[in-house]
Write an enzyme that holds these catalytic residues in place. Structure first.
Site, short mmCIF file in Angstrom:
data_model
loop_
_atom_site.label_atom_id
_atom_site.label_comp_id
_atom_site.label_asym_id
_atom_site.label_seq_id
_atom_site.Cartn_x
_atom_site.Cartn_y
_atom_site.Cartn_z
N GLY A 91 0.59 -1.40 0.29
CA GLY A 91 0.28 -0.49 0.38
C GLY A 91 0.79 1.36 0.27
O GLY A 91 1.96 1.83 -0.61
N GLU A 92 0.22 1.95 1.07
CA GLU A 92 1.50 3.55 0.69
C GLU A 92 1.97 3.13 2.32
O GLU A 92 1.42 3.70 3.48
CB GLU A 92 0.77 4.45 0.79
CG GLU A 92 0.90 5.64 0.05
CD GLU A 92 1.84 5.71 -1.10
OE1 GLU A 92 0.99 4.82 -1.86
OE2 GLU A 92 3.17 5.91 -1.34
N SER A 93 3.05 3.56 2.49
CA SER A 93 3.94 3.07 3.79
C SER A 93 3.69 3.99 4.88
O SER A 93 3.89 4.27 6.27
CB SER A 93 5.29 2.69 3.47
OG SER A 93 5.85 3.67 2.51
N CYS A 99 6.19 -5.19 -0.04
CA CYS A 99 6.17 -3.57 -0.42
C CYS A 99 6.41 -2.73 0.85
O CYS A 99 7.31 -2.78 1.43
CB CYS A 99 5.18 -4.15 -1.59
SG CYS A 99 5.57 -2.64 -2.63
N ARG A 104 12.75 4.06 -0.28
CA ARG A 104 11.51 3.40 -0.11
C ARG A 104 10.75 2.98 -2.22
O ARG A 104 9.86 2.48 -1.63
CB ARG A 104 11.12 4.38 0.18
CG ARG A 104 9.11 4.47 0.69
CD ARG A 104 8.66 5.85 1.17
NE ARG A 104 7.77 5.81 0.46
CZ ARG A 104 6.28 6.54 0.91
NH1 ARG A 104 6.92 7.46 0.96
NH2 ARG A 104 5.49 6.30 -0.54
N ILE A 122 5.53 -3.41 -7.78
CA ILE A 122 4.70 -2.21 -8.12
C ILE A 122 5.35 -1.31 -7.07
O ILE A 122 5.02 -2.15 -6.05
CB ILE A 122 3.01 -2.82 -7.48
CG1 ILE A 122 2.50 -4.37 -8.10
CG2 ILE A 122 2.35 -1.03 -7.87
CD1 ILE A 122 1.04 -4.62 -7.71
N ARG A 123 5.73 -0.87 -7.95
CA ARG A 123 6.87 0.98 -7.08
C ARG A 123 7.14 -0.14 -5.92
O ARG A 123 6.93 0.65 -4.43
CB ARG A 123 6.05 2.22 -6.23
CG ARG A 123 4.83 2.24 -7.60
CD ARG A 123 4.23 4.13 -6.97
NE ARG A 123 3.12 2.77 -6.01
CZ ARG A 123 2.71 3.53 -4.84
NH1 ARG A 123 3.85 4.41 -4.24
NH2 ARG A 123 1.72 2.40 -4.27
N HIS A 159 5.07 -8.69 -5.00
CA HIS A 159 3.37 -8.71 -3.78
C HIS A 159 3.48 -10.98 -3.90
O HIS A 159 2.88 -10.78 -5.10
CB HIS A 159 2.31 -8.17 -4.81
CG HIS A 159 2.48 -6.91 -4.46
ND1 HIS A 159 1.79 -6.48 -2.66
CD2 HIS A 159 3.57 -5.80 -4.84
CE1 HIS A 159 1.88 -5.21 -3.15
NE2 HIS A 159 3.25 -4.91 -4.04
N GLU A 212 0.80 -12.37 -3.39
CA GLU A 212 -0.65 -12.44 -2.87
C GLU A 212 -0.68 -11.77 -3.64
O GLU A 212 -1.94 -12.30 -4.54
CB GLU A 212 -1.01 -11.35 -1.65
CG GLU A 212 -0.56 -10.12 -1.77
CD GLU A 212 0.50 -9.25 -1.52
OE1 GLU A 212 1.24 -9.90 -1.82
OE2 GLU A 212 -0.05 -7.71 -2.33
N1 GLN Z 1 6.96 2.45 -2.04
C1 GLN Z 1 5.58 2.42 -1.95
C2 GLN Z 1 6.20 2.74 -0.32
O1 GLN Z 1 6.53 3.06 0.44
C3 GLN Z 1 5.14 0.66 -1.70
C4 GLN Z 1 4.12 -0.17 -2.41
C5 GLN Z 1 3.87 -1.33 -2.57
O2 GLN Z 1 3.44 -1.67 -1.43
N2 GLN Z 1 3.00 -1.33 -3.02
O3 GLN Z 1 5.12 3.11 0.26
#
Ligand code: GLN
Length: 197
Positions: free
Chosen positions: A52-54, A84, A115, A143-144, A179, A181
């Site tokens: 998600g968004e850390s 992630c 990050r 993903i990112r 990921h 999952e």
């Molecule tokens: N890079 C993101 C973060 O730091 C994480 C991306 C993700 O969980 N898919 O929040």
């Protein structure tokens, strides 16, 4: 036995499905519960922190009083898997971006993370990677994604991609930049269950 999934953001249901399938294959029994408030973590035997968004997840974990419960649970030795954003949150230190914003981390794994090591959303991709402990490569969805840039002596590297560390273990803590999952392959969730005595 109870396995908690931090249910603030990210692929909560996918993690629940994967761990339930892994439990069936491993012939083990556990209840899988969602964690949105304090008071549930202390009753859990294992925890999963989805992506998600850390920044957001970290702030809400602190605000809800869940962060300190996770720290206590980690010290008691229960297995915790962070994927992630979960990898970012479990780390002790972050890159310049993390330091500048002062986003809260759980600070449990002796590692520093970048990050957004693999760029932004559009740079999402999949790749087969070797994972220590698995016989065949794992199709990792990034993903990112973050990566680990430095780490202490208790951290064992489990996989790398293009020279960057994308999964690691420190005793009861397992972190993945990708990921697991989001694919049908549940071998990493099975690996996690085996960390649970
Ligand atoms: N890079 C993101 C973060 O730091 C994480 C991306 C993700 O969980 N898919 O929040």
């Amino acid at each position: 036995m109870q396995i908690g999934v931090i249910a603030i953001q990210g692929n909560i249901r996918e993690h629940e499905d994967a761990i339930l399938r892994a439990l069936r294959i491993e012939k083990r029994e556990a209840e899988v519960v969602r964690i949105k408030h304090k008071g549930i973590v202390p009753a859990c035997d294992a925890l999963i922190i989805p992506g998600g968004e850390s920044t957001t997840i970290g702030l809400l974990l602190e605000r809800e009083g869940i962060a300190s419960e996770i720290r206590t649970a980690a010290q008691s030795g229960i297995p915790i898997m962070g994927t992630c954003a979960g990898m970012v949150l479990l780390a002790k230190n972050g890159d310049d971006q993390v330091r500048k914003t002062g986003q809260p981390l759980l600070g449990l794994m002796d590692a520093t993370v970048n990050r957004n090591a693999f760029g932004r959303q559009k740079e999402s991709f999949e790749h087969l990677i070797d994972f220590k402990g698995l016989d065949l490569p794992f199709n990792a969805v990034f993903i990112r994604a973050p990566c680990i840039t430095s780490y202490g002596k208790d951290v064992e590297i489990l996989s790398q991609y293009t020279g960057r560390i994308v999964s690691a273990r420190q005793k009861n803590l397992l972190t993945l930049a990708f990921h697991p999952e989001l694919t049908k392959d549940i071998r990493i969730h099975q690996y996690f269950l085996k960390m649970l005595r």
